[in-house]
Design an enzyme around this catalytic site. Structure first.
Site, PDB file in Angstrom:
ATOM      1  CE1 TYR A  68      89.368  28.908  71.656  1.00  0.00           C
ATOM      2  CE2 TYR A  68      89.474  27.126  70.320  1.00  0.00           C
ATOM      3  CZ  TYR A  68      89.009  27.362  71.233  1.00  0.00           C
ATOM      4  OH  TYR A  68      87.146  27.097  70.434  1.00  0.00           O
ATOM      5  CB  VAL A 102      86.637  31.867  77.195  1.00  0.00           C
ATOM      6  CG1 VAL A 102      85.701  31.258  77.374  1.00  0.00           C
ATOM      7  CG2 VAL A 102      86.626  32.518  75.896  1.00  0.00           C
ATOM      8  CG  ASP A 103      86.990  38.463  77.002  1.00  0.00           C
ATOM      9  OD1 ASP A 103      86.707  38.951  78.205  1.00  0.00           O
ATOM     10  OD2 ASP A 103      85.878  38.938  75.746  1.00  0.00           O
ATOM     11  CG  HIS A 120      80.851  29.051  77.667  1.00  0.00           C
ATOM     12  ND1 HIS A 120      79.950  29.790  77.178  1.00  0.00           N
ATOM     13  CD2 HIS A 120      79.446  28.136  78.192  1.00  0.00           C
ATOM     14  CE1 HIS A 120      78.256  28.912  76.630  1.00  0.00           C
ATOM     15  NE2 HIS A 120      78.672  28.042  77.576  1.00  0.00           N
ATOM     16  N   GLY A 188      73.693  41.716  75.846  1.00  0.00           N
ATOM     17  CA  GLY A 188      75.463  41.050  74.755  1.00  0.00           C
ATOM     18  C   GLY A 188      75.452  39.799  74.759  1.00  0.00           C
TER      19      GLY A 188
HETATM   20  C1  BJW Z   1      75.648  43.104  71.224  1.00  0.00           C
HETATM   21  C2  BJW Z   1      77.394  44.737  70.869  1.00  0.00           C
HETATM   22  C3  BJW Z   1      77.428  45.192  71.806  1.00  0.00           C
HETATM   23  C4  BJW Z   1      76.881  42.875  69.723  1.00  0.00           C
HETATM   24  N1  BJW Z   1      76.468  45.741  72.738  1.00  0.00           N
HETATM   25  N2  BJW Z   1      75.147  43.715  72.111  1.00  0.00           N
HETATM   26  C5  BJW Z   1      69.062  22.717  73.595  1.00  0.00           C
HETATM   27  C6  BJW Z   1      68.976  22.690  72.362  1.00  0.00           C
HETATM   28  C7  BJW Z   1      69.640  23.426  71.862  1.00  0.00           C
HETATM   29  C8  BJW Z   1      71.112  22.654  71.560  1.00  0.00           C
HETATM   30  C9  BJW Z   1      71.306  22.240  72.647  1.00  0.00           C
HETATM   31  C10 BJW Z   1      70.469  22.300  73.863  1.00  0.00           C
HETATM   32  N3  BJW Z   1      71.484  21.405  74.848  1.00  0.00           N
HETATM   33  C11 BJW Z   1      72.625  21.250  74.314  1.00  0.00           C
HETATM   34  C12 BJW Z   1      73.082  21.952  73.026  1.00  0.00           C
HETATM   35  C13 BJW Z   1      74.089  21.537  71.854  1.00  0.00           C
HETATM   36  C14 BJW Z   1      75.137  22.881  72.342  1.00  0.00           C
HETATM   37  C15 BJW Z   1      74.278  24.613  71.503  1.00  0.00           C
HETATM   38  O1  BJW Z   1      73.756  24.876  72.857  1.00  0.00           O
HETATM   39  N4  BJW Z   1      74.036  24.237  70.325  1.00  0.00           N
HETATM   40  C16 BJW Z   1      73.391  25.795  69.801  1.00  0.00           C
HETATM   41  C17 BJW Z   1      74.153  26.554  69.300  1.00  0.00           C
HETATM   42  C18 BJW Z   1      72.122  24.772  68.344  1.00  0.00           C
HETATM   43  N5  BJW Z   1      75.393  23.360  73.415  1.00  0.00           N
HETATM   44  C19 BJW Z   1      76.929  22.718  73.847  1.00  0.00           C
HETATM   45  O2  BJW Z   1      77.099  21.996  73.357  1.00  0.00           O
HETATM   46  C20 BJW Z   1      76.863  23.102  75.618  1.00  0.00           C
HETATM   47  N6  BJW Z   1      77.145  21.211  75.893  1.00  0.00           N
HETATM   48  C21 BJW Z   1      76.158  20.768  76.619  1.00  0.00           C
HETATM   49  O3  BJW Z   1      75.243  21.573  76.435  1.00  0.00           O
HETATM   50  O4  BJW Z   1      76.635  19.621  77.206  1.00  0.00           O
HETATM   51  C22 BJW Z   1      75.809  18.529  77.715  1.00  0.00           C
HETATM   52  C23 BJW Z   1      75.850  17.850  76.375  1.00  0.00           C
HETATM   53  C24 BJW Z   1      76.311  17.154  75.710  1.00  0.00           C
HETATM   54  C25 BJW Z   1      77.272  15.981  75.314  1.00  0.00           C
HETATM   55  C26 BJW Z   1      76.302  15.789  74.194  1.00  0.00           C
HETATM   56  C27 BJW Z   1      74.891  16.845  74.182  1.00  0.00           C
HETATM   57  C28 BJW Z   1      74.551  17.486  75.046  1.00  0.00           C
HETATM   58  C29 BJW Z   1      78.152  23.537  75.365  1.00  0.00           C
HETATM   59  C30 BJW Z   1      78.591  24.987  74.776  1.00  0.00           C
HETATM   60  C31 BJW Z   1      79.552  25.011  74.871  1.00  0.00           C
HETATM   61  C32 BJW Z   1      79.636  27.156  73.625  1.00  0.00           C
HETATM   62  N7  BJW Z   1      81.090  27.272  73.883  1.00  0.00           N
HETATM   63  C33 BJW Z   1      81.231  27.808  72.841  1.00  0.00           C
HETATM   64  C34 BJW Z   1      82.861  28.301  72.425  1.00  0.00           C
HETATM   65  C35 BJW Z   1      83.208  28.788  73.510  1.00  0.00           C
HETATM   66  C36 BJW Z   1      85.455  28.779  73.127  1.00  0.00           C
HETATM   67  C37 BJW Z   1      85.697  29.692  72.465  1.00  0.00           C
HETATM   68  O5  BJW Z   1      85.644  31.274  72.881  1.00  0.00           O
HETATM   69  O6  BJW Z   1      86.090  29.350  70.974  1.00  0.00           O
HETATM   70  O7  BJW Z   1      81.366  28.877  73.722  1.00  0.00           O
HETATM   71  S1  BJW Z   1      80.029  29.118  71.206  1.00  0.00           S
HETATM   72  C38 BJW Z   1      79.986  30.704  71.453  1.00  0.00           C
HETATM   73  O8  BJW Z   1      78.841  30.528  72.276  1.00  0.00           O
HETATM   74  C39 BJW Z   1      80.710  30.856  72.781  1.00  0.00           C
HETATM   75  C40 BJW Z   1      79.870  31.645  73.526  1.00  0.00           C
HETATM   76  O9  BJW Z   1      79.812  32.025  74.609  1.00  0.00           O
HETATM   77  C41 BJW Z   1      78.161  30.973  73.380  1.00  0.00           C
HETATM   78  C42 BJW Z   1      76.716  31.788  73.464  1.00  0.00           C
HETATM   79  O10 BJW Z   1      77.853  32.647  72.474  1.00  0.00           O
HETATM   80  P1  BJW Z   1      77.408  34.840  72.968  1.00  0.00           P
HETATM   81  O11 BJW Z   1      78.410  35.159  74.210  1.00  0.00           O
HETATM   82  O12 BJW Z   1      75.804  34.336  72.836  1.00  0.00           O
HETATM   83  O13 BJW Z   1      77.654  35.607  71.488  1.00  0.00           O
HETATM   84  P2  BJW Z   1      76.691  35.552  70.345  1.00  0.00           P
HETATM   85  O14 BJW Z   1      78.287  35.803  69.154  1.00  0.00           O
HETATM   86  O15 BJW Z   1      76.050  34.387  69.802  1.00  0.00           O
HETATM   87  O16 BJW Z   1      75.947  36.896  70.702  1.00  0.00           O
HETATM   88  C43 BJW Z   1      76.521  37.964  70.545  1.00  0.00           C
HETATM   89  C44 BJW Z   1      75.496  39.025  70.400  1.00  0.00           C
HETATM   90  O17 BJW Z   1      75.708  40.256  71.091  1.00  0.00           O
HETATM   91  C45 BJW Z   1      74.455  39.021  69.562  1.00  0.00           C
HETATM   92  O18 BJW Z   1      72.946  39.176  69.701  1.00  0.00           O
HETATM   93  C46 BJW Z   1      74.844  40.840  68.890  1.00  0.00           C
HETATM   94  O19 BJW Z   1      73.526  41.847  69.040  1.00  0.00           O
HETATM   95  C47 BJW Z   1      75.337  41.061  70.690  1.00  0.00           C
HETATM   96  N8  BJW Z   1      75.851  42.940  70.396  1.00  0.00           N
HETATM   97  N9  BJW Z   1      78.088  44.468  70.006  1.00  0.00           N
HETATM   98  C48 BJW Z   1      75.388  44.515  72.940  1.00  0.00           C
HETATM   99  N10 BJW Z   1      78.382  46.103  71.259  1.00  0.00           N
END
Ligand code: BJW
Length: 240
Positions: A68, A102-103, A120, A188
């Protein structure tokens, strides 16, 4: 009418606009995304459960904290792009911004008094893994892994890891905004992470959803309009 004009009109006429952003907004500033077709992404290279889960932190806190801090050191020299600026202009007009990022790049150019819901968490703070203690982190003078001054447990980045709950008060405000919205701009995000991605489905029940992404995303099915391209190039067209 072409899609960009249609999107402009939807945004202009919206009484309650919500903007929901993900890592793609910051990609044009040089911040890596987590997922995406290129594979040159965080989760394409590193294991999320090692670096972004409470279990991973318990197993090797120094590895996680140093990773981090490496990301923080990159952010010290990166700046918001034209996409962030366009979103700031929409906030100025009253839009509610909900971000998964988170940036802190949105916050750097957000208008005064604008509320940004950081679902997040943030890299700009550490929080205690044992009590409620929090402290600000300066990206240009990064502290090492250390103990909490109040309870001695390890301090960790104030972000939400896999398996952790989102802040319930923040979540309530975000849910309410999405239920009331007549338009939502989704920018995004891959729409793969829940519960955050569920906000789009919620907004689509009442309002119109416009999705901006480089690629197809899981959220396209909720979109009235889906526009493909770079956020830093398309978003300015919406507010010019
Ligand atoms: C462009 C571009 C350009 C590129 N212009 N576009 C229900 C169903 C299934 C699973 C779950 C569910 N509920 C919970 C879960 C589990 C889990 C989850 O969702 N897992 C899935 C991955 C399967 N969720 C959790 O654990 C969450 N908590 C929770 O549910 O609590 C209740 C619970 C408790 C106990 C047990 C069970 C449930 C918490 C989720 C926390 C996510 N954390 C992260 C890390 C944060 C810290 C760090 O930065 O390190 O958050 S993971 C990461 O993904 C980060 C992001 O915020 C998050 C989302 O990502 P995002 O922003 O969508 O980015 P990308 O990279 O995925 O996509 C980028 C996009 O941009 C792409 O589509 C590109 O095409 C596009 N792009 N350049 C426009 N120039």
């Amino acid at each position: 009418m072409d899609d960009i004009l249609l999107a402009r009109e939807m945004i202009r006429s919206a009484q309650r606009l919500v903007i929901f952003t993900g890592a793609g907004v910051s990609a044009d500033s040089g911040v890596p995304t987590f997922r995406g077709a290129s594979g040159d992404t965080f989760w394409g290279k590193y294991d999320p459960m090692t670096l972004a889960s409470p279990q991973g932190f318990r197993r090797d806190p120094k590895l996680v904290y140093d990773w981090y801090n490496w990301r923080r050191s990159q952010l010290a020299v990166l700046t918001p792009n034209a996409g962030h600026v366009a979103i700031g202009a929409l906030q100025e007009r009253g839009a509610t911004l909900i971000t998964q990022n988170v940036d802190g790049l949105h916050e750097r150019i957000a208008p005064k008094n604008a509320v940004t819901l950081q679902l997040h968490g943030t890299l700009a703070e550490d929080r205690c893994s044992g009590c409620d203690y929090r402290e600000a982190v300066d990206f240009t003078a990064l502290p090492p892994l250390r103990g909490c001054p109040e309870c001695g447990a390890k301090l960790r980045p104030a972000v939400v890891w896999f398996g952790e709950m989102l802040d319930p008060a923040l979540w309530k405000v975000a849910e309410h905004a999405c239920k009331e919205a007549d338009a939502m701009l989704v920018v995004g995000t891959s729409g793969q992470v829940y519960p955050a991605a569920g906000l789009v489905q919620l907004a689509a029940q009442r309002g119109r959803v416009i999705v901006f992404n480089l690629e197809d995303s899981a959220l396209d099915e909720h979109a009235a309009i889906s526009l493909k391209g770079r956020a830093s190039e398309i978003l300015p067209l919406l507010v010019s």
